[in-house]
Design a protein around this motif. Structure first.
Motif, PDB file in Angstrom:
ATOM      1  N   LEU A 162     -11.430 -36.918  -6.902  1.00 21.15           N
ATOM      2  CA  LEU A 162     -10.766 -36.171  -7.964  1.00 21.15           C
ATOM      3  C   LEU A 162      -9.375 -36.732  -8.252  1.00 21.15           C
ATOM      4  CD1 LEU A 162     -11.766 -32.484  -7.142  1.00 21.15           C
ATOM      5  CD2 LEU A 162     -12.531 -33.882  -9.068  1.00 21.15           C
ATOM      6  N   ALA A 163      -8.680 -37.196  -7.209  1.00 15.69           N
ATOM      7  CA  ALA A 163      -7.374 -37.817  -7.432  1.00 15.69           C
ATOM      8  C   ALA A 163      -7.520 -39.090  -8.264  1.00 15.69           C
ATOM      9  CB  ALA A 163      -6.701 -38.122  -6.098  1.00 15.69           C
ATOM     10  N   ALA A 164      -8.543 -39.880  -7.979  1.00 15.85           N
ATOM     11  CA  ALA A 164      -8.780 -41.105  -8.749  1.00 15.85           C
ATOM     12  C   ALA A 164      -9.113 -40.779 -10.196  1.00 15.85           C
ATOM     13  CB  ALA A 164      -9.910 -41.910  -8.106  1.00 15.85           C
ATOM     14  N   ARG A 165      -9.924 -39.751 -10.401  1.00 14.84           N
ATOM     15  CA  ARG A 165     -10.267 -39.350 -11.764  1.00 14.84           C
ATOM     16  C   ARG A 165      -9.032 -38.851 -12.516  1.00 14.84           C
ATOM     17  NH1 ARG A 165     -14.792 -42.104 -12.315  1.00 14.84           N
ATOM     18  NH2 ARG A 165     -16.628 -41.170 -11.329  1.00 14.84           N
ATOM     19  N   ALA A 166      -8.173 -38.124 -11.829  1.00 12.72           N
ATOM     20  CA  ALA A 166      -6.951 -37.626 -12.461  1.00 12.72           C
ATOM     21  C   ALA A 166      -6.035 -38.784 -12.855  1.00 12.72           C
ATOM     22  CB  ALA A 166      -6.230 -36.671 -11.524  1.00 12.72           C
ATOM     23  N   ARG A 167      -5.958 -39.815 -12.013  1.00 14.18           N
ATOM     24  CA  ARG A 167      -5.149 -40.989 -12.364  1.00 14.18           C
ATOM     25  C   ARG A 167      -5.715 -41.689 -13.594  1.00 14.18           C
ATOM     26  NH1 ARG A 167      -4.933 -41.541  -6.650  1.00 14.18           N
ATOM     27  NH2 ARG A 167      -6.685 -42.984  -6.687  1.00 14.18           N
ATOM     28  N   GLU A 168      -7.032 -41.773 -13.706  1.00  9.56           N
ATOM     29  CA  GLU A 168      -7.644 -42.397 -14.880  1.00  9.56           C
ATOM     30  C   GLU A 168      -7.304 -41.614 -16.145  1.00  9.56           C
ATOM     31  OE1 GLU A 168     -11.812 -42.987 -14.416  1.00  9.56           O
ATOM     32  OE2 GLU A 168     -11.614 -44.105 -12.547  1.00  9.56           O
ATOM     33  N   PHE A 169      -7.348 -40.295 -16.048  1.00  6.47           N
ATOM     34  CA  PHE A 169      -6.994 -39.466 -17.204  1.00  6.47           C
ATOM     35  C   PHE A 169      -5.527 -39.644 -17.568  1.00  6.47           C
ATOM     36  CE2 PHE A 169      -5.996 -34.884 -18.598  1.00  6.47           C
ATOM     37  CZ  PHE A 169      -6.139 -35.204 -19.936  1.00  6.47           C
ATOM     38  N   LEU A 170      -4.651 -39.690 -16.561  1.00  5.39           N
ATOM     39  CA  LEU A 170      -3.230 -39.907 -16.825  1.00  5.39           C
ATOM     40  C   LEU A 170      -3.004 -41.253 -17.491  1.00  5.39           C
ATOM     41  CD1 LEU A 170      -0.223 -39.150 -16.535  1.00  5.39           C
ATOM     42  CD2 LEU A 170      -0.307 -40.172 -14.235  1.00  5.39           C
ATOM     43  N   ASP A 171      -3.625 -42.304 -16.989  1.00  6.41           N
ATOM     44  CA  ASP A 171      -3.464 -43.642 -17.576  1.00  6.41           C
ATOM     45  C   ASP A 171      -3.914 -43.654 -19.033  1.00  6.41           C
ATOM     46  OD1 ASP A 171      -2.472 -44.630 -15.212  1.00  6.41           O
ATOM     47  OD2 ASP A 171      -4.360 -45.538 -14.560  1.00  6.41           O
ATOM     48  N   ARG A 220       7.786 -30.405  -8.743  1.00  8.37           N
ATOM     49  CA  ARG A 220       6.332 -30.447  -8.561  1.00  8.37           C
ATOM     50  C   ARG A 220       5.788 -31.826  -8.911  1.00  8.37           C
ATOM     51  NH1 ARG A 220       5.777 -24.773 -11.480  1.00  8.37           N
ATOM     52  NH2 ARG A 220       5.783 -23.379  -9.678  1.00  8.37           N
ATOM     53  N   ALA A 221       6.335 -32.426  -9.968  1.00  5.94           N
ATOM     54  CA  ALA A 221       5.890 -33.761 -10.354  1.00  5.94           C
ATOM     55  C   ALA A 221       6.175 -34.765  -9.255  1.00  5.94           C
ATOM     56  CB  ALA A 221       6.575 -34.184 -11.655  1.00  5.94           C
ATOM     57  N   THR A 222       7.330 -34.661  -8.647  1.00  3.17           N
ATOM     58  CA  THR A 222       7.701 -35.591  -7.582  1.00  3.17           C
ATOM     59  C   THR A 222       6.774 -35.452  -6.391  1.00  3.17           C
ATOM     60  OG1 THR A 222      10.016 -35.549  -8.294  1.00  3.17           O
ATOM     61  CG2 THR A 222       9.572 -36.283  -6.035  1.00  3.17           C
ATOM     62  N   ALA A 223       6.472 -34.213  -6.003  1.00  2.00           N
ATOM     63  CA  ALA A 223       5.600 -33.985  -4.853  1.00  2.00           C
ATOM     64  C   ALA A 223       4.177 -34.450  -5.134  1.00  2.00           C
ATOM     65  CB  ALA A 223       5.612 -32.499  -4.486  1.00  2.00           C
ATOM     66  N   ALA A 224       3.644 -34.103  -6.310  1.00  2.00           N
ATOM     67  CA  ALA A 224       2.264 -34.486  -6.634  1.00  2.00           C
ATOM     68  C   ALA A 224       2.138 -35.991  -6.826  1.00  2.00           C
ATOM     69  CB  ALA A 224       1.808 -33.757  -7.887  1.00  2.00           C
ATOM     70  N   ALA A 225       3.149 -36.601  -7.454  1.00  2.00           N
ATOM     71  CA  ALA A 225       3.092 -38.044  -7.703  1.00  2.00           C
ATOM     72  C   ALA A 225       3.071 -38.838  -6.413  1.00  2.00           C
ATOM     73  CB  ALA A 225       4.283 -38.468  -8.566  1.00  2.00           C
ATOM     74  N   ALA A 226       3.789 -38.357  -5.406  1.00  2.00           N
ATOM     75  CA  ALA A 226       3.817 -39.061  -4.120  1.00  2.00           C
ATOM     76  C   ALA A 226       2.439 -39.087  -3.484  1.00  2.00           C
ATOM     77  CB  ALA A 226       4.823 -38.381  -3.191  1.00  2.00           C
ATOM     78  N   VAL A 227       1.678 -38.013  -3.645  1.00  2.00           N
ATOM     79  CA  VAL A 227       0.339 -37.944  -3.064  1.00  2.00           C
ATOM     80  C   VAL A 227      -0.656 -38.753  -3.892  1.00  2.00           C
ATOM     81  CG1 VAL A 227      -1.536 -36.390  -2.397  1.00  2.00           C
ATOM     82  CG2 VAL A 227       0.838 -35.680  -2.070  1.00  2.00           C
ATOM     83  N   MET A 228      -0.492 -38.703  -5.216  1.00  2.00           N
ATOM     84  CA  MET A 228      -1.456 -39.360  -6.092  1.00  2.00           C
ATOM     85  C   MET A 228      -1.164 -40.841  -6.300  1.00  2.00           C
ATOM     86  SD  MET A 228      -1.955 -36.416  -8.988  1.00  2.00           S
ATOM     87  CE  MET A 228      -3.142 -37.423  -9.894  1.00  2.00           C
ATOM     88  N   GLY A 229       0.032 -41.296  -5.911  1.00  2.00           N
ATOM     89  CA  GLY A 229       0.370 -42.694  -6.065  1.00  2.00           C
ATOM     90  C   GLY A 229       0.710 -43.078  -7.488  1.00  2.00           C
TER      91      GLY A 229
END
Length: 321
Positions: free
Chosen positions: A27-36, A65-74
């Protein structure tokens, strides 16, 4: 379990996850694809996409929240926050979707809606019910704002796109709805906030509480608001046109279908009617604040790995509201 309606359209439930690390890798990978994909849409728009950095400094709670989530999601935290401003950045550039019902029910009112956005394939694959401190967000990992959310305090909210101008000093829409879910104490409090806040963009915000008379569509422009209410226990609908602030100039076939059958057909059956579905339908959501029930489904045809959508800014103009 996959469900197929009479027209042959199939949909299936999404997973439920807690918004705390470690995130499910898929799900993290899918979320990164959507963000990109979202950030790619912004690039032809020039300086308007720069509001992400300004919002990062203006709203420290969301930035944290963005800082915390971004660190986990890369990912970069400013990029993550900017992706959550997609509603405001794209406001007025395209005609958008979404179909929403607020229905009276024996256990309390029900919010049922289609979320139509782009790229639908990437949203569907990333979709999950995210457990937050406030309740449940029908979204995806890294969703700092809210498109559809259920509060433990007895209400839920969702946004339908409608262009009513912009105000760069207003609160970005999806971050604002998250703020409402975080802080409103009840339905009345949420309604007051949705009516009164200065917003960056216009839109139609549906707010549903625990009693059947707690159902409204708040038609918002950045500095103006009008509230639509149902007649008694009758249905309340929203698609993508103002009906109080500005009379619609076109007939919306989706709205007409909802108006004809709402309350007479099962909400999911109606939302998956071919007259209501769009090419960019990415999620179906049903919530009941009185019972704290939340369910989300996504179109089955968008889930295979062989389905890969690439959407450009030029493509967005094809989607009719």
């Amino acid at each position: 379990m996959r469900v197929t309606n009479a027209d042959g359209y199939s949909y299936e439930p999404v997973p439920a996850v807690a918004n705390r690390p470690p995130y499910p890798p898929d799900l993290a990978a899918r979320a990164r694809e959507f963000l990109d994909a979202t950030l790619t849409l912004f690039r032809p728009l020039g300086p308007v996409a720069g509001i992400g950095r300004a919002a990062f400094h203006k709203y420290p709670v969301h930035a944290g929240r963005a800082t915390a989530a971004a660190a986990v999601m890369g990912v970069d935290p400013v990029d993550l926050l900017t992706g959550n401003l997609c509603y405001d950045i794209l406001a007025g550039t395209v005609a958008m979707g979404c179909s929403t019902l607020a229905l009276a029910g024996t256990d309390g009112p029900v919010l049922a809606r289609n979320m139509d956005w782009f790229p639908a394939e990437k949203i569907a694959k990333a979709s999950c019910l995210v457990t937050e401190d406030f309740g449940v967000s029908a979204g995806f990992l890294g969703g700092l704002g809210a498109v559809t959310g259920l509060s433990k305090n007895g209400f839920c909210v969702c946004i339908n796109a409608a262009f009513g101008g912009t105000d760069p000093d207003g609160y970005p829409m999806l971050l604002f709805l998250r703020h409402v879910l975080d802080t409103a104490r009840n339905f009345g409090d949420a309604l007051n906030m949705v009516e009164g806040e200065r917003l960056m963009s216009g839109g139609l915000v549906t707010v549903v509480g625990t009693r059947n008379d707690e159902r409204v569509v708040v038609e918002r422009m950045p500095a103006r608001a009008r509230v639509r209410r149902p007649l008694g226990d009758g249905p309340l609908m929203a698609t993508n046109h103002y009906r109080e602030l500005a009379p619609p100039t076109v007939v919306c076939d989706r709205y007409a279908c909802l108006a004809e059958y709402a309350g007479r057909r099962d909400p999911m059956d109606l939302l998956t009617d071919r007259r209501v579905l769009q090419a960019i339908t990415a999620q179906h959501v049903v919530m009941c604040p009185a019972t704290q029930a939340a369910a989300m489904y996504v179109p089955s045809h968008l889930l295979p790995e062989s389905v890969r959508e690439t959407v450009t800014a030029a493509d967005l103009f094809q989607f009719a509201g």
